[in-house]
Design an enzyme around this catalytic site. Structure first.
Site, PDB file in Angstrom:
ATOM      1  N   GLU A   1      -5.309  -5.512  10.450  1.00  0.00           N
ATOM      2  CA  GLU A   1      -4.351  -4.433  10.667  1.00  0.00           C
ATOM      3  C   GLU A   1      -4.666  -3.718  11.985  1.00  0.00           C
ATOM      4  OE1 GLU A   1      -2.377  -3.087   6.759  1.00  0.00           O
ATOM      5  OE2 GLU A   1      -4.163  -1.887   7.061  1.00  0.00           O
TER       6      GLU A   1
ATOM      7  N   GLY B   1       2.282   1.999  10.712  1.00  0.00           N
ATOM      8  CA  GLY B   1       3.203   3.121  10.585  1.00  0.00           C
ATOM      9  C   GLY B   1       3.880   3.519  11.882  1.00  0.00           C
TER      10      GLY B   1
ATOM     11  N   ASN C   1       0.867  -1.184   0.000  1.00  0.00           N
ATOM     12  CA  ASN C   1       0.000   0.000   0.000  1.00  0.00           C
ATOM     13  C   ASN C   1       0.901   1.231   0.000  1.00  0.00           C
ATOM     14  OD1 ASN C   1      -1.806   2.048   0.466  1.00  0.00           O
ATOM     15  ND2 ASN C   1      -2.303   1.440   2.565  1.00  0.00           N
TER      16      ASN C   1
ATOM     17  N   SER D   1       3.409  -2.367  10.367  1.00  0.00           N
ATOM     18  CA  SER D   1       4.858  -2.342  10.586  1.00  0.00           C
ATOM     19  C   SER D   1       5.551  -3.643  10.201  1.00  0.00           C
ATOM     20  CB  SER D   1       5.175  -1.955  12.031  1.00  0.00           C
ATOM     21  OG  SER D   1       4.708  -0.638  12.300  1.00  0.00           O
TER      22      SER D   1
ATOM     23  N   HIS E   1      -9.598   0.511   4.831  1.00  0.00           N
ATOM     24  CA  HIS E   1      -8.315   0.774   5.504  1.00  0.00           C
ATOM     25  C   HIS E   1      -8.579   1.701   6.695  1.00  0.00           C
ATOM     26  CE1 HIS E   1      -4.277   2.246   6.280  1.00  0.00           C
ATOM     27  NE2 HIS E   1      -3.839   1.184   5.655  1.00  0.00           N
TER      28      HIS E   1
ATOM     29  N   GLU F   1      -7.104   4.180   7.798  1.00  0.00           N
ATOM     30  CA  GLU F   1      -6.977   5.617   7.530  1.00  0.00           C
ATOM     31  C   GLU F   1      -8.253   6.152   6.880  1.00  0.00           C
ATOM     32  OE1 GLU F   1      -3.205   5.472   5.475  1.00  0.00           O
ATOM     33  OE2 GLU F   1      -2.269   4.836   7.349  1.00  0.00           O
TER      34      GLU F   1
ATOM     35  N   LYS G   1       0.068   4.210  -0.226  1.00  0.00           N
ATOM     36  CA  LYS G   1      -0.607   5.388   0.350  1.00  0.00           C
ATOM     37  C   LYS G   1      -0.424   6.590  -0.577  1.00  0.00           C
ATOM     38  CE  LYS G   1       0.248   3.522   4.894  1.00  0.00           C
ATOM     39  NZ  LYS G   1      -0.050   3.684   6.292  1.00  0.00           N
TER      40      LYS G   1
HETATM   41  C1  PEP Z   1      -0.760   0.013   5.892  1.00  0.00           C
HETATM   42  O1  PEP Z   1      -0.710   1.140   5.432  1.00  0.00           O
HETATM   43  O2  PEP Z   1      -1.726  -0.711   5.629  1.00  0.00           O
HETATM   44  C2  PEP Z   1       0.326  -0.449   6.750  1.00  0.00           C
HETATM   45  C3  PEP Z   1       0.240  -1.635   7.279  1.00  0.00           C
HETATM   46  O3  PEP Z   1       1.362   0.428   6.954  1.00  0.00           O
HETATM   47  P1  PEP Z   1       2.804   0.082   7.628  1.00  0.00           P
HETATM   48  O4  PEP Z   1       3.278  -1.204   7.002  1.00  0.00           O
HETATM   49  O5  PEP Z   1       3.656   1.241   7.296  1.00  0.00           O
HETATM   50  O6  PEP Z   1       2.561  -0.093   9.089  1.00  0.00           O
END
Ligand code: PEP
Length: 253
Positions: free
Chosen positions: A166, A172, A9, A211, A94, A96, A11
């Site tokens: 997630e 992040g 992703n 992460s 997601h 976000e 983003k």
């Molecule tokens: C994500 O954006 O879905 C995500 C898991 O980000 P990160 O791997 O940076 O934690």
């Protein structure tokens, strides 16, 4: 046997030049990826990246879609449009989008249905916030998010979907769930789907996101119910991303 899958992703990162560099580096380093690999760039870059990926084994995903199919929805992009420019997958729900754009469970469910109606494979994200985690409400939250989609789309629709767990506190932050924690929630998700349809539950691919990096991927993906990852930050570094894809394959060997 479920085929491992890693989705990147991106983003809201990238530019045409940066994307080309990243795609070329991924392609050079991953000749024949044994796991399924999906890259999810910002919508404006889908068409161009789709052409760069043509005849390759890397699939193209979008990061969101409109729940409606066409009309007066200024700024929105429909599933059919994403499909038209070469996407095969789309991330839905997601955290976000849920937090920053107020996408609630009902809207996420509509987007899931819209994705499938357009012939896209939804990657449905579920996961608890830090507060919910600390209260011990993880299963309750994940169940509510899953049930909202099940109620509208039905269990059969999960035969044409991927689910990503997630935990919001891990996205992040550099703080990933431990393999045991991830496994426990993945087993819970699979059991919830399997309770409605054992075959669909068993075949459903469940990704861990939060992460993930090359250093922790193998251990996470080595868990019996973790079939790969949804990767944010680390998907922007070709060497890191390719090593994560390799871990998805070896973790399931
Ligand atoms: C994500 O954006 O879905 C995500 C898991 O980000 P990160 O791997 O940076 O934690």
């Amino acid at each position: 046997m479920r085929r491992p899958v890693v989705a990147g992703n991106w983003k809201m990162h990238g530019s045409r030049a940066e994307n080309t560099r990243l795609i070329n580096a991924i392609l050079e380093a991953s000749d024949e990826p044994a796991c399924e690999v999906i890259v999810c760039p910002p919508a404006v870059y889908l068409w161009e990246i789709g052409r760069q990926l043509k005849d390759n084994r890397i699939a193209l995903g979008a990061q969101t879609l409109c729940a409606d199919s066409q009309g007066a929805f200024t700024g929105e992009v429909s599933g059919a449009m994403l499909k038209d420019v070469g996407a095969s997958h789309v991330i839905v729900g997601h955290s976000e989008r849920r937090a920053l754009y107020r996408e609630d469970d009902a809207l996420v469910a509509r987007k899931f249905v819209a994705a499938q109606a357009a012939g896209l494979l939804p990657i449905l994200c579920v996961g608890e916030t830090l507060e919910e985690w600390e209260r011990g409400d993880t299963e309750q939250v994940v169940a509510r998010q899953l049930d909202a989609v099940l109620a509208v789309a039905g269990v059969a629709s999960f035969g044409r979907a991927i689910v990503a767990y997630e935990p919001v506190w891990a996205i992040g932050t550099g703080k990933n769930a431990t393999p045991d924690q991830a496994q426990a929630v993945h087993a819970f998700i699979r059991a919830r789907i399997a309770a409605r349809d054992a075959m669909i539950g068993d075949g459903l691919r469940l990704l861990y996101g939060g992460s993930v990096k090359a250093a922790n991927a193998a251990e996470l993906f080595g868990q019996p119910d973790v079939d790969g990852g949804l990767v944010g930050g680390a998907s922007l570094k070709a060497d890191e991303f390719v090593r994560i894809c390799a871990a998805a394959t070896s973790g399931r060997a």
